[in-house]
Design a protein around this motif. Structure first.
Motif, PDB file in Angstrom:
ATOM      1  N   VAL A 268       0.868  -1.115   0.087  1.00  0.00           N
ATOM      2  CA  VAL A 268      -0.152   0.059  -0.059  1.00  0.00           C
ATOM      3  C   VAL A 268       0.809   1.140   0.073  1.00  0.00           C
ATOM      4  O   VAL A 268       0.467   2.230  -0.556  1.00  0.00           O
ATOM      5  CB  VAL A 268      -0.887  -0.149   1.370  1.00  0.00           C
ATOM      6  CG1 VAL A 268      -1.859  -1.148   0.928  1.00  0.00           C
ATOM      7  CG2 VAL A 268      -0.286  -0.171   2.539  1.00  0.00           C
ATOM      8  N   ARG A 272       1.373   6.057  -1.618  1.00  0.00           N
ATOM      9  CA  ARG A 272       1.047   6.924  -0.558  1.00  0.00           C
ATOM     10  C   ARG A 272       0.578   8.211  -0.734  1.00  0.00           C
ATOM     11  O   ARG A 272       0.989   8.895  -1.782  1.00  0.00           O
ATOM     12  CB  ARG A 272       2.264   6.714   0.475  1.00  0.00           C
ATOM     13  CG  ARG A 272       2.116   7.318   1.583  1.00  0.00           C
ATOM     14  CD  ARG A 272       3.089   7.133   2.887  1.00  0.00           C
ATOM     15  NE  ARG A 272       2.739   7.121   4.015  1.00  0.00           N
ATOM     16  CZ  ARG A 272       3.733   7.209   5.264  1.00  0.00           C
ATOM     17  NH1 ARG A 272       4.577   6.326   5.096  1.00  0.00           N
ATOM     18  NH2 ARG A 272       3.180   7.568   6.343  1.00  0.00           N
ATOM     19  N   ASP A 346       0.584   2.635   8.212  1.00  0.00           N
ATOM     20  CA  ASP A 346      -0.397   2.578   7.307  1.00  0.00           C
ATOM     21  C   ASP A 346      -1.729   3.113   7.515  1.00  0.00           C
ATOM     22  O   ASP A 346      -2.595   2.755   6.748  1.00  0.00           O
ATOM     23  CB  ASP A 346      -0.342   1.215   6.840  1.00  0.00           C
ATOM     24  CG  ASP A 346      -0.970   0.137   7.546  1.00  0.00           C
ATOM     25  OD1 ASP A 346      -1.160   0.482   8.749  1.00  0.00           O
ATOM     26  OD2 ASP A 346      -0.906  -0.971   7.253  1.00  0.00           O
ATOM     27  N   SER A 349      -3.843   4.943   4.917  1.00  0.00           N
ATOM     28  CA  SER A 349      -4.632   4.498   3.982  1.00  0.00           C
ATOM     29  C   SER A 349      -6.004   3.871   4.291  1.00  0.00           C
ATOM     30  O   SER A 349      -6.857   3.413   3.578  1.00  0.00           O
ATOM     31  CB  SER A 349      -3.998   2.802   3.457  1.00  0.00           C
ATOM     32  OG  SER A 349      -3.927   1.966   4.748  1.00  0.00           O
TER      33      SER A 349
END
Length: 365
Positions: A268, A272, A346, A349
């Motif tokens: 992922v 970004r 993360d 996300s």
């Protein structure tokens, strides 16, 4: 019509539409439909207007307790730093938070009363909700619970407190899967508590938004989970919606590979974008330390994400501080390494990308 009731009716209508689409259209084609209709662009415009250049945070996380009665595989609760102690917040600190909200120019905010513990274990749960709703009717109060202690006393207290929404972290559709993910065999108990809670909501005709969390694991398993839970709660289709939650890494502390290998393989980080939390969120832990995101609350006061302590500085001062402005700038410039805590995280996300990339510089705005 009451704003809260109107929002609830909209929420339930959209849930029905979403559930219908989920049954007849795969996730891949739902994304294609959104793109074709331009819904993603409209959503980005609306979110930019709501979340950038704010005078005060619109998402406020308040930690009532750090005690927990489960050991979830996706939670870093047992990996907290040495300074972490399991305890309740002092009521005086909650009163100080309420005083800070009084200074917000925009009080139409979302307050999540959870943090790094199970809120139903706190003796202050009903106190903070009731006081917030009494003083600030526009504040949307919410909490996340594992539902283990959603007993009769808790159900009555929550319904009378005026809380706006509750998310119940079920995360599995069978006792076996539940024990594996949540670290204890409480599936049947929690399902019974959910059904009794739904009955109480119906009997009291209470306007409350209810979500049931399921782990967003591989596509085939999650389809089965959704079907099984929907079948078990078939008497209450209009009272709740199912929320598919991805396993996030908490700054690299948790690996999602055992839950969703497909997501892990996708990397992922390749796509970004800045984390929206820096522009809209403030979290206050049970010692009064202030952070710009949930990860800060996990790393606690020894991390570089601390903006101050509410006993010494206001939430507004922290939200508009030079330190937080610098963090936002680093994200816009893709300099995530400037903030070590952000570099491997993360959480960005989990929220939509509301930013626009400059084609020449590669920076965001």
């Amino acid at each position: 019509m009451d704003v809260r009731l109107a929002r609830l009716k909209y929420h339930r209508t959209m849930n029905k539409i979403t559930n219908i689409l989920r049954k007849i259209v795969s996730r891949k084609y739902r994304r294609m439909i959104r793109k074709y209709l331009g819904l993603d662009l409209v959503n980005k415009f609306v979110l930019r207007k709501k979340n950038l250049k704010l005078a005060n945070p619109t998402e406020l996380a308040v930690e009532l307790t750090t005690a927990c009665n489960l050991k979830c595989a996706f939670c870093p609760h047992d990996k907290m730093p040495p300074s972490f102690k399991q305890k309740d917040v002092d009521r005086s600190l909650l009163d100080l938070i309420i005083e800070n909200v009084e200074g917000f120019s925009n009080k139409r905010i979302h307050m999540n009363i959870s943090g790094f513990g199970e809120p139903t274990l706190s003796r202050h749960l009903f106190y903070i909700i009731e006081k917030i709703k009494k003083n600030f009717p526009l504040v949307h109060t919410a909490m996340n619970t594992n539902g283990v202690l959603l007993n009769e006393t808790t159900r009555k207290g929550l319904l009378s407190s005026g809380i706006d929404s509750i998310t119940i972290s079920l995360n599995a559709d069978t006792p076996g899967n539940y024990a594996k993910i949540m670290g204890a065999d409480y599936f049947d108990k929690v399902m019974e508590n959910i059904k009794l809670f739904f009955e109480s909501v119906q009997n009291n005709r209470t306007n409350i938004e209810i979500a049931i969390d399921l782990m967003d694991i591989n596509n085939q398993e999650i389809k089965t989970d959704v079907r099984n839970i929907s079948r078990q709660l078939s008497r209450y289709p209009h009272l709740y919606h199912i929320f598919l939650r991805p396993v996030l890494n908490w700054g690299g502390v948790i690996s999602g590979e055992s839950f969703n290998a497909e997501r892990e393989k996708k990397n992922v980080f390749a796509d970004r974008y800045p984390c929206i939390s820096l522009w809209r969120t403030i979290g206050v832990d049970n010692d009064g330390y202030i952070y710009p995101c949930c990860l800060g609350m996990q790393l606690r006061e020894d991390s570089g994400l601390v903006l101050g302590n509410i006993k010494e500085v206001s939430i507004l001062d922290c939200f508009n501080s030079d330190k937080l402005k610098a963090m936002r700038r680093y994200h816009l410039e893709n300099n995530y390494s400037k903030i070590p805590e952000c570099e491997k995280c993360d959480f960005w996300s989990f929220s939509p990308n509301i930013f626009v990339k400059d084609s020449s510089s590669g920076h965001w705005k």
